[in-house]
Design a protein around this motif. Structure first.
Motif, short mmCIF file in Angstrom:
data_model
loop_
_atom_site.label_atom_id
_atom_site.label_comp_id
_atom_site.label_asym_id
_atom_site.label_seq_id
_atom_site.Cartn_x
_atom_site.Cartn_y
_atom_site.Cartn_z
N HIS A 92 0.84 -1.19 0.00
CA HIS A 92 0.00 0.00 0.00
C HIS A 92 0.87 1.24 0.00
O HIS A 92 1.29 1.72 1.04
CB HIS A 92 -0.92 0.00 1.22
N PRO A 93 1.17 1.75 -1.17
CA PRO A 93 2.02 2.94 -1.22
C PRO A 93 1.27 4.15 -0.68
O PRO A 93 0.04 4.20 -0.74
CB PRO A 93 2.31 3.11 -2.71
N PRO A 94 1.99 5.10 -0.12
CA PRO A 94 1.32 6.29 0.39
C PRO A 94 0.66 7.07 -0.75
O PRO A 94 1.10 6.99 -1.90
CB PRO A 94 2.44 7.10 1.03
N CYS A 95 -0.37 7.79 -0.42
CA CYS A 95 -1.06 8.60 -1.44
C CYS A 95 -0.52 10.02 -1.36
O CYS A 95 -0.72 10.72 -0.36
CB CYS A 95 -2.56 8.55 -1.17
N ILE A 96 0.18 10.42 -2.38
CA ILE A 96 0.79 11.75 -2.38
C ILE A 96 0.33 12.50 -3.62
O ILE A 96 0.46 12.01 -4.74
CB ILE A 96 2.32 11.63 -2.36
N HIS A 146 0.91 14.62 1.46
CA HIS A 146 0.78 13.19 1.78
C HIS A 146 -0.49 13.00 2.60
O HIS A 146 -0.62 13.54 3.68
CB HIS A 146 2.01 12.73 2.58
N LEU A 194 5.78 8.43 6.83
CA LEU A 194 6.68 7.99 5.77
C LEU A 194 7.99 7.54 6.41
O LEU A 194 8.33 7.95 7.51
CB LEU A 194 6.96 9.14 4.81
N LYS A 216 12.31 5.85 -1.55
CA LYS A 216 10.98 6.19 -2.08
C LYS A 216 10.15 6.71 -0.95
O LYS A 216 10.49 6.54 0.21
CB LYS A 216 10.30 4.94 -2.65
N PHE A 217 9.03 7.33 -1.31
CA PHE A 217 8.06 7.63 -0.28
C PHE A 217 7.33 6.33 0.03
O PHE A 217 6.57 5.83 -0.80
CB PHE A 217 7.04 8.65 -0.76
N ILE A 218 7.59 5.76 1.17
CA ILE A 218 6.83 4.57 1.54
C ILE A 218 6.43 4.67 2.99
O ILE A 218 7.03 5.40 3.77
CB ILE A 218 7.63 3.27 1.32
N HIS A 219 5.43 3.91 3.32
CA HIS A 219 4.93 3.95 4.69
C HIS A 219 5.88 3.27 5.65
O HIS A 219 6.45 2.24 5.35
CB HIS A 219 3.56 3.25 4.76
N ASP A 220 5.98 3.87 6.80
CA ASP A 220 6.73 3.27 7.87
C ASP A 220 5.70 2.69 8.83
O ASP A 220 4.57 3.14 8.88
CB ASP A 220 7.54 4.35 8.59
#
Lengths: 540, 452
Positions: free
Chosen positions: A449-453, A468, A475, B120-124
């Motif tokens: 589930h990639p963040p929604c930016i 974001h 993040l 990358k922009f990824i959730h932590d």
């Protein structure tokens, strides 16, 4: 890399016949290659696609990090790749009976690729060929621009999880505009809302006026309505025509936005970068469905290799060996998740439920446990039902819809927690919960589930302003600097990112009991600014 | 813990301690840990399932492993690329990954893994401290029941992560240490040892007339030749009466002539002896230990390269007592516990050197890693021992991995500065102080400082 021999190919063709008879659907052609360890090494960073473009990060040992950060969509080295014809890879020392099993597994994967709607956008072209042209393009650009090509690839890949995969898909699934014309849709959905930004009351007035026109003028209603519109907004026709010609419908994803609006990329001397960015974007979109259907895809393949293998008369005498390998692949681990095992059991469970007519409202309404147990409407439509599941679901829907308490109980599933025992200095694994709701939540949390930016266009004058959208997860902080530096490069000016960060992490409760509320974190909003390759952070 | 430590603590207390010091010492005293070896256990499947694939699961193939040499080959290119990155104004991206994979005995393995991550922009994930992410499970057990446990290993020891995958690229400590040393020297621009003088000229061959050869050679060994001739003739029956030998009747075979010939002899004299001293007292828990051990591997690797493998190592661990351990595995793996007395380790080094008479034959290097804490606050015990070491050692390098919570200078740092040794003999003793969250680059920087 070499093709399998004729004898083995014969086995494959036999498998195809039987798989077809069982209802699987796939193209006639397929290619099977024997790969060595060395081939694997070269192929794995390229997601097994020999023709994928070269990139130096692939040369670095990346396998160590795989999965950890969901960096790589799809599998680092899947056995089957979704090309036309589908290509699959094998060890050269598999015995025939094992090949039979693997072939069934592979055929089910191919069936999945070619029928699941989440792969819809990959059906119309052959990736291997397309990737080859991309590879050549990048090689040519590299000859001209040297290492700057790699920088562009790197920076574009930094946001390649932000590609508008669902936007892309939704365009393919779009129903032909039936009663409403495109012009009308554009006027109400885009023009007066986004372009003119009228008040809600005005919007409603327009809707009323439209209905009135339709009522009074019948077929000429729409034209009458638009006659008034063009009088009010003379530019409407031109704007509408432009929106149609750009071929772009809906929101641009981050990479598209950069290509469209970045002052830097649109300079004449930098136009070549846009083709690199496009290659990165296209490749990423191609792989999106793989990672979103991992449990289903492996479950589907495991389901079929089990079902078909046991019926195959060619492998008599190897049942025990099969059972060993099969159990190794599909046994439920004591702690951990196995997509093969989970997916297969869930498909079998769904089939059984549908066979008995349990996926109905009538069944759901029954409260008595004994009646539920004995319920059997005798619909016997399980097979058809799992085929429709295979066509219409991705992991998210698959798990949300079908993991219920019955399933969790039957396979004795639980959420396994891991906590620190300070007295003994050990990690303890414990049964955290056996509730289906929590188990499902745990599964959903592990999905990709990639963040929604998104780009905040109202702040255009501050440069590229990214937002974001908060979903209860921060993040990864150490990645922000380099990603934003890449964005600054591609944008050619300062870049800002608004996101939320954790102020205090949730504390671990002394005791854990069933159904207790998870401790909550507290958040604050921060803005990161990347300017001249320097990252600064301000807390709002 | 033990009584001896308690007595020592009482002595110190009588001499006077500041409240903070006392708190620190008490913490170590109260911590009843043991220097047990960390065991590597089979780990359950990792959190995510996206890493599973048909090749490993279905075809039971092992993960593809690049050979060690290709890695090094490409490493050079990669580092070159990294340098150019810096010139282009982007931060470096390649990191030298985990280096140690301890095994029993001399089977410790070191693997150089250049790694890089794609940011990358990824959730932590946020999770309560002390709680790791939840995973799936199946089988028996009531809710809340503990179904298994696993010893905590300090993070970063990721040997386990790669363990179990083939044996393809694993290397014995020695050979790969040499390669790492090579990389360190060439790529990270570590200094070459300056004192390449007489003393440290190694692997020297001397040619001496030590070997004997029958039939031909440079110099006839008369005594040996005569003895041979006599033996031959006794066998032939030419000397019936041994008390009255008639040499005129003797036959002389060419094979009886014994010559001395020139031969190449390895000169083992000037080797390097490296003492690695690691503080494994209670306060070293966590990152500090990791850091010290990693740095010691790098130093070891580098010196192995410098001395073309003619390096001997001794491993000494100390809390308030010092002990020598036989191999790197033990050195790396023993867990922290107990109080701290740096002097004990230095004393042991002196004892070993004296007893085995090492000072005459070896270049002696002493590397000591600690968090800077010492119960012997003013160094009254440690400094005399250290001074003694300085009389024979080629280099003493002290690494202090400072805890972030430590206010101001650490004890060891204080007394070293107070003693003036650092200024007196900068060519022999070096000190490097780093925070205990230092990264690989900082470690290498530290080595440069210690060794240059």
């Amino acid at each position: 890399m070499q093709l399998i021999d004729q004898h083995t190919k014969q086995i494959m063709e036999g498998c195809k016949e039987r798989a077809r008879a069982a209802g699987l659907r796939f193209q006639d052609e397929s290619l099977e290659y024997i790969v060595t360890n060395r081939d694997l090494l070269e192929l794995s960073p390229k997601m097994m696609i020999p023709t994928l473009y070269d990139y130096w990060v692939n040369d670095v040992e990346v396998l160590k990090e795989k999965g950890k950060y969901e960096l790589y969509p799809g599998n680092p080295y899947e056995t089957v790749i979704n090309t036309r014809p589908a290509i699959s890879f094998y060890n050269d020392n598999n015995p025939d009976w094992l090949n039979v099993m693997i072939f069934y597994h592979v055929l089910a994967h191919i069936d999945f690729f070619q029928n699941n709607l989440y792969f819809r956008h990959t059906w119309d072209f052959d990736l291997a060929g397309e990737a080859l042209t991309d590879k050549r393009l990048i090689a040519r650009l590299r000859a001209e621009h040297g290492r700057w090509v790699d920088y562009v690839i790197e920076f574009a890949r930094g946001i390649d999880n932000q590609v508008g995969y669902f936007q892309e898909l939704s365009q393919l699934h779009r129903q032909p505009a039936d009663t409403m014309s495109r012009r009308l849709n554009y006027y109400f959905d885009v023009f007066i809302q986004s372009v003119k930004q009228v008040k809600i009351s005005d919007f409603i007035k327009e809707v009323d006026r439209f209905n009135e026109c339709m009522q009074n003028f019948g077929k000429l209603g729409e034209n009458t309505f638009f006659a008034e519109v063009t009088r009010k907004y003379p530019e409407f026709d031109a704007v509408f025509a432009k929106s149609q010609s750009s071929g772009q419908q809906g929101r641009l994803d981050l990479l598209q936005y950069l290509m469209e609006h970045s002052p830097f990329l649109n300079r004449d001397e930098n136009k070549w970068m846009k083709s690199v960015v496009e290659v990165v974007r296209k490749t990423s979109i191609y792989f999106q469905p793989q990672i979103r259907t991992k449990i289903m895809n492996e479950g589907w393949a495991s389901y079929w290799h089990e079902t078909l293998f046991l019926k195959d008369e060619r492998i008599r005498g190897h049942e025990v060996e099969f059972a060993r390998v099969h159990a190794g692949v599909t046994s439920m681990p004591r702690v951990g998740l196995n997509p093969y095992a989970l997916g297969m059991r869930l498909f079998q469970f769904i089939e059984e439920q549908a066979d008995k007519g349990k996926l109905t409202y009538d069944y759901q309404r029954i409260l008595d446990a004994e009646t539920r147990k004995r319920f059997d409407a005798g619909t016997a439509t399980g097979r058809d039902f799992i085929f429709s599941v295979r066509e219409n679901c991705a992991d998210f829907l698959f798990l949300t819809n079908y993991v219920d308490q019955e399933f969790v109980d039957r396979h004795r599933l639980f959420v396994a927690g891991k906590r620190l025992n300070k007295a003994k200095m050990t990690w303890e694994y414990y049964v955290k919960s056996r509730s289906a709701q929590q188990y499902r939540q745990m599964l959903l949390d592990t999905l990709y589930h990639p963040p929604c930016i998104t780009v905040d266009e109202t702040k255009k004058n501050e440069g590229l302003f990214l937002d974001h959208h908060h979903e209860g997860q921060p993040l990864v902080q150490e990645f922000i600097a380099n990603t934003m530096m890449g964005l600054e490069f591609l944008w050619g000016g300062p870049v800002k990112l608004r996101t939320n960060e954790v102020v205090t992490a949730p504390q671990l409760a002394e005791d854990v009991w069933a159904g207790m509320e998870e401790p909550e974190a507290t958040w604050h909003t921060v803005i990161y600014t990347m300017k001249d390759r320097q990252l600064t952070k301000t807390v709002l | 813990m033990n009584d001896a430590l308690q007595t020592y603590f009482d002595q110190l207390k009588q001499r006077g301690l500041s409240p903070e010091r006392e708190a620190l010492l008490r913490a170590e005293l109260a911590d009843n840990g043991h220097h047990k070896s960390r065991e590597l256990l089979a780990e359950p499947l990792p959190d995510g399932f996206h890493g599973l694939n048909d090749f490993c699961c279905l075809q039971e193939a092992s993960e593809p492993q690049a050979s060690y040499t290709t890695r090094i080959g490409s490493l050079e290119e990669l580092l070159e690329r990294d340098r150019r990155r810096e010139q282009d104004g982007f931060p470096r991206k390649i990191r030298v990954g985990r280096l140690i994979k301890p095994g029993r005995g001399d089977k410790a393995k070191i693997v150089v893994v250049p790694t890089t991550v794609e940011e990358k922009f990824i959730h932590d994930r946020i999770r309560p401290t002390g709680e790791e992410g939840a995973s799936g499970g199946s089988g028996d057990g009531e809710e809340g029941e503990v179904i298994g446990e696993q010893p905590v290993r300090p993070e970063g020891d990721q040997g386990g992560g790669g363990a179990g995958h083939g044996g393809g690229e694993s290397h014995e400590l020695e050979s790969s240490a040499y390669d790492i040393g090579k990389i360190l020297t060439e790529k990270f621009e570590l200094p070459n040892l300056k004192d390449k003088g007489k003393k440290s000229a190694l692997t020297r061959y001397t040619y001496e007339l030590t070997d004997k050869n029958r039939g031909f050679g440079q110099i006839l060994d008369k005594k040996a030749t005569l003895r041979r001739i006599l033996e031959t003739n006794i066998a032939l029956g030419n000397a019936p009466d041994l008390y009255d030998i008639d040499t005129t009747r003797f036959l002389i075979s060419p094979r009886d002539k014994v010559y001395r010939i020139l031969s190449r002899e390895l000169d083992y004299e000037s080797q390097a002896m490296i003492f690695f001293l690691r503080d494994y007292s209670g306060s070293m828990a966590g990152k500090a230990t990791e850091l010290v051990a990693s740095q010691h591997v790098l130093i070891y690797s580098w010196l192995t390269y410098q001395y073309e493998r003619q390096v001997e190592t001794r491993f000494i661990l100390h809390d308030d007592q010092a002990r020598e351990v036989p191999d790197f595995h033990t050195y790396y793996n023993l867990q922290v516990a107990g109080g701290t007395r740096v002097a004990a380790a230095y004393r042991l080094v002196n004892e070993i050197v004296e007893k085995e008479n090492l000072a005459r034959d070896y270049n002696i290097y002493v590397f000591h890693g600690t968090d800077g804490d010492d119960w012997d606050t003013d160094g009254s015990e440690a400094l005399p021992e250290l001074k003694k070491i300085l009389t024979y050692a080629s280099r003493v390098g002290i690494t202090i991995a400072e805890h972030p919570y430590n206010p101001g200078r650490t004890e060891v740092e204080k007394y070293l500065f107070a003693s003036g040794l650092l200024n007196e003999k900068p060519e022999i003793i070096r000190l490097d102080v780093m925070k205990d969250d230092a990264d690989e680059a900082r470690l290498i920087e530290g080595i440069r400082k210690l060794i240059s």
